[in-house]
Design a protein around this motif. Structure first.
Motif, PDB file in Angstrom:
ATOM      1  N   TRP A   1       6.114   3.409  -7.252  1.00 45.52           N
ATOM      2  CA  TRP A   1       5.978   2.018  -7.693  1.00 45.52           C
ATOM      3  C   TRP A   1       4.505   1.628  -7.660  1.00 45.52           C
ATOM      4  O   TRP A   1       3.719   2.192  -6.899  1.00 45.52           O
ATOM      5  CB  TRP A   1       6.759   1.086  -6.780  1.00 45.52           C
ATOM      6  CG  TRP A   1       8.237   1.251  -6.808  1.00 45.52           C
ATOM      7  CD1 TRP A   1       9.001   1.680  -7.843  1.00 45.52           C
ATOM      8  CD2 TRP A   1       9.142   0.986  -5.731  1.00 45.52           C
ATOM      9  NE1 TRP A   1      10.330   1.688  -7.480  1.00 45.52           N
ATOM     10  CE2 TRP A   1      10.445   1.272  -6.197  1.00 45.52           C
ATOM     11  CE3 TRP A   1       8.983   0.530  -4.428  1.00 45.52           C
ATOM     12  CZ2 TRP A   1      11.573   1.109  -5.407  1.00 45.52           C
ATOM     13  CZ3 TRP A   1      10.108   0.369  -3.642  1.00 45.52           C
ATOM     14  CH2 TRP A   1      11.388   0.660  -4.130  1.00 45.52           C
ATOM     15  N   PRO A   2       4.119   0.621  -8.433  1.00 47.49           N
ATOM     16  CA  PRO A   2       2.737   0.133  -8.339  1.00 47.49           C
ATOM     17  C   PRO A   2       2.460  -0.413  -6.943  1.00 47.49           C
ATOM     18  O   PRO A   2       3.371  -0.866  -6.247  1.00 47.49           O
ATOM     19  CB  PRO A   2       2.691  -1.001  -9.374  1.00 47.49           C
ATOM     20  CG  PRO A   2       3.859  -0.766 -10.280  1.00 47.49           C
ATOM     21  CD  PRO A   2       4.900  -0.076  -9.444  1.00 47.49           C
ATOM     22  N   GLY A   3       1.214  -0.398  -6.553  1.00 44.30           N
ATOM     23  CA  GLY A   3       0.836  -0.889  -5.233  1.00 44.30           C
ATOM     24  C   GLY A   3       0.410  -2.336  -5.207  1.00 44.30           C
ATOM     25  O   GLY A   3       0.257  -2.919  -4.141  1.00 44.30           O
ATOM     26  N   ARG A   4       0.212  -2.941  -6.376  1.00 41.11           N
ATOM     27  CA  ARG A   4      -0.247  -4.337  -6.436  1.00 41.11           C
ATOM     28  C   ARG A   4       0.539  -5.085  -7.507  1.00 41.11           C
ATOM     29  O   ARG A   4       0.768  -4.567  -8.592  1.00 41.11           O
ATOM     30  CB  ARG A   4      -1.723  -4.406  -6.757  1.00 41.11           C
ATOM     31  CG  ARG A   4      -2.225  -5.837  -6.986  1.00 41.11           C
ATOM     32  CD  ARG A   4      -3.699  -5.902  -7.116  1.00 41.11           C
ATOM     33  NE  ARG A   4      -4.228  -5.979  -5.763  1.00 41.11           N
ATOM     34  CZ  ARG A   4      -5.394  -6.504  -5.450  1.00 41.11           C
ATOM     35  NH1 ARG A   4      -6.188  -6.965  -6.387  1.00 41.11           N
ATOM     36  NH2 ARG A   4      -5.787  -6.548  -4.201  1.00 41.11           N
ATOM     37  N   PHE A   5       0.904  -6.302  -7.159  1.00 40.91           N
ATOM     38  CA  PHE A   5       1.612  -7.183  -8.084  1.00 40.91           C
ATOM     39  C   PHE A   5       0.883  -8.515  -8.116  1.00 40.91           C
ATOM     40  O   PHE A   5       0.534  -9.068  -7.071  1.00 40.91           O
ATOM     41  CB  PHE A   5       3.064  -7.373  -7.644  1.00 40.91           C
ATOM     42  CG  PHE A   5       3.830  -6.087  -7.698  1.00 40.91           C
ATOM     43  CD1 PHE A   5       4.510  -5.716  -8.832  1.00 40.91           C
ATOM     44  CD2 PHE A   5       3.816  -5.214  -6.617  1.00 40.91           C
ATOM     45  CE1 PHE A   5       5.181  -4.504  -8.897  1.00 40.91           C
ATOM     46  CE2 PHE A   5       4.481  -4.007  -6.666  1.00 40.91           C
ATOM     47  CZ  PHE A   5       5.169  -3.646  -7.811  1.00 40.91           C
TER      48      PHE A   5
ATOM     49  N   PRO B   1       0.791  -1.234   0.000  1.00 38.65           N
ATOM     50  CA  PRO B   1       0.000   0.000   0.000  1.00 38.65           C
ATOM     51  C   PRO B   1       0.824   1.285   0.000  1.00 38.65           C
ATOM     52  O   PRO B   1       0.317   2.323  -0.415  1.00 38.65           O
ATOM     53  CB  PRO B   1      -0.849  -0.114   1.266  1.00 38.65           C
ATOM     54  CG  PRO B   1      -0.233  -1.175   2.089  1.00 38.65           C
ATOM     55  CD  PRO B   1       0.544  -2.060   1.172  1.00 38.65           C
ATOM     56  N   TYR B   2       2.068   1.228   0.441  1.00 37.72           N
ATOM     57  CA  TYR B   2       2.881   2.448   0.473  1.00 37.72           C
ATOM     58  C   TYR B   2       3.776   2.598  -0.750  1.00 37.72           C
ATOM     59  O   TYR B   2       4.404   3.637  -0.932  1.00 37.72           O
ATOM     60  CB  TYR B   2       3.727   2.484   1.752  1.00 37.72           C
ATOM     61  CG  TYR B   2       2.873   2.369   2.990  1.00 37.72           C
ATOM     62  CD1 TYR B   2       1.994   3.384   3.349  1.00 37.72           C
ATOM     63  CD2 TYR B   2       2.908   1.230   3.781  1.00 37.72           C
ATOM     64  CE1 TYR B   2       1.177   3.272   4.464  1.00 37.72           C
ATOM     65  CE2 TYR B   2       2.093   1.108   4.910  1.00 37.72           C
ATOM     66  CZ  TYR B   2       1.237   2.138   5.241  1.00 37.72           C
ATOM     67  OH  TYR B   2       0.430   2.018   6.339  1.00 37.72           O
ATOM     68  N   ALA B   3       3.842   1.592  -1.590  1.00 35.48           N
ATOM     69  CA  ALA B   3       4.708   1.641  -2.770  1.00 35.48           C
ATOM     70  C   ALA B   3       4.382   2.805  -3.706  1.00 35.48           C
ATOM     71  O   ALA B   3       5.307   3.424  -4.239  1.00 35.48           O
ATOM     72  CB  ALA B   3       4.669   0.304  -3.515  1.00 35.48           C
ATOM     73  N   PRO B   4       3.123   3.139  -3.928  1.00 34.92           N
ATOM     74  CA  PRO B   4       2.844   4.267  -4.825  1.00 34.92           C
ATOM     75  C   PRO B   4       3.462   5.591  -4.372  1.00 34.92           C
ATOM     76  O   PRO B   4       3.782   6.436  -5.201  1.00 34.92           O
ATOM     77  CB  PRO B   4       1.312   4.331  -4.840  1.00 34.92           C
ATOM     78  CG  PRO B   4       0.895   2.915  -4.598  1.00 34.92           C
ATOM     79  CD  PRO B   4       1.896   2.422  -3.576  1.00 34.92           C
TER      80      PRO B   4
END
Length: 88
Positions: free
Chosen positions: A43-47, A36-39
């Motif tokens: 970065w994308p938040g889901r892989f 959830p903090y990647a954006p």
């Protein structure tokens, strides 16, 4: 006493930094991982999928070589093969 799925999570967190490839092999092919903090870092938040998760984590760890997890919380589900977890 931990369930086998919780033991698997412990092993996965232990392996993530020193052996990302071995860590990724613990994941199912259809794994979904939310960061959830990647954006906030661009970065994308889901892989979705083992390869996508591996590639992201392997790349991200270059910038976080001393990554450690704390405050691991697990939430069993009605399916003994599914575990929801959060950690920081």
């Amino acid at each position: 006493m931990q369930s086998s799925i919780e033991n698997l999570l412990d092993e996965a967190l232990r392996l993530m930094v020193p052996d990302t490839k071995a860590w990724s092999e613990l994941l199912t092919e259809d794994v979904i991982v939310d960061f959830p903090y990647a954006p906030t870092l661009g970065w994308p938040g889901r892989f979705v999928g083992r390869q996508a998760v591996y590639e992201f984590v392997n790349t991200a760890l270059v910038e976080m070589p001393d990554l450690m997890f704390s405050n691991v919380r697990t939430y069993p589900t009605t399916d003994p093969n599914v575990l929801w977890a959060e950690f920081y």
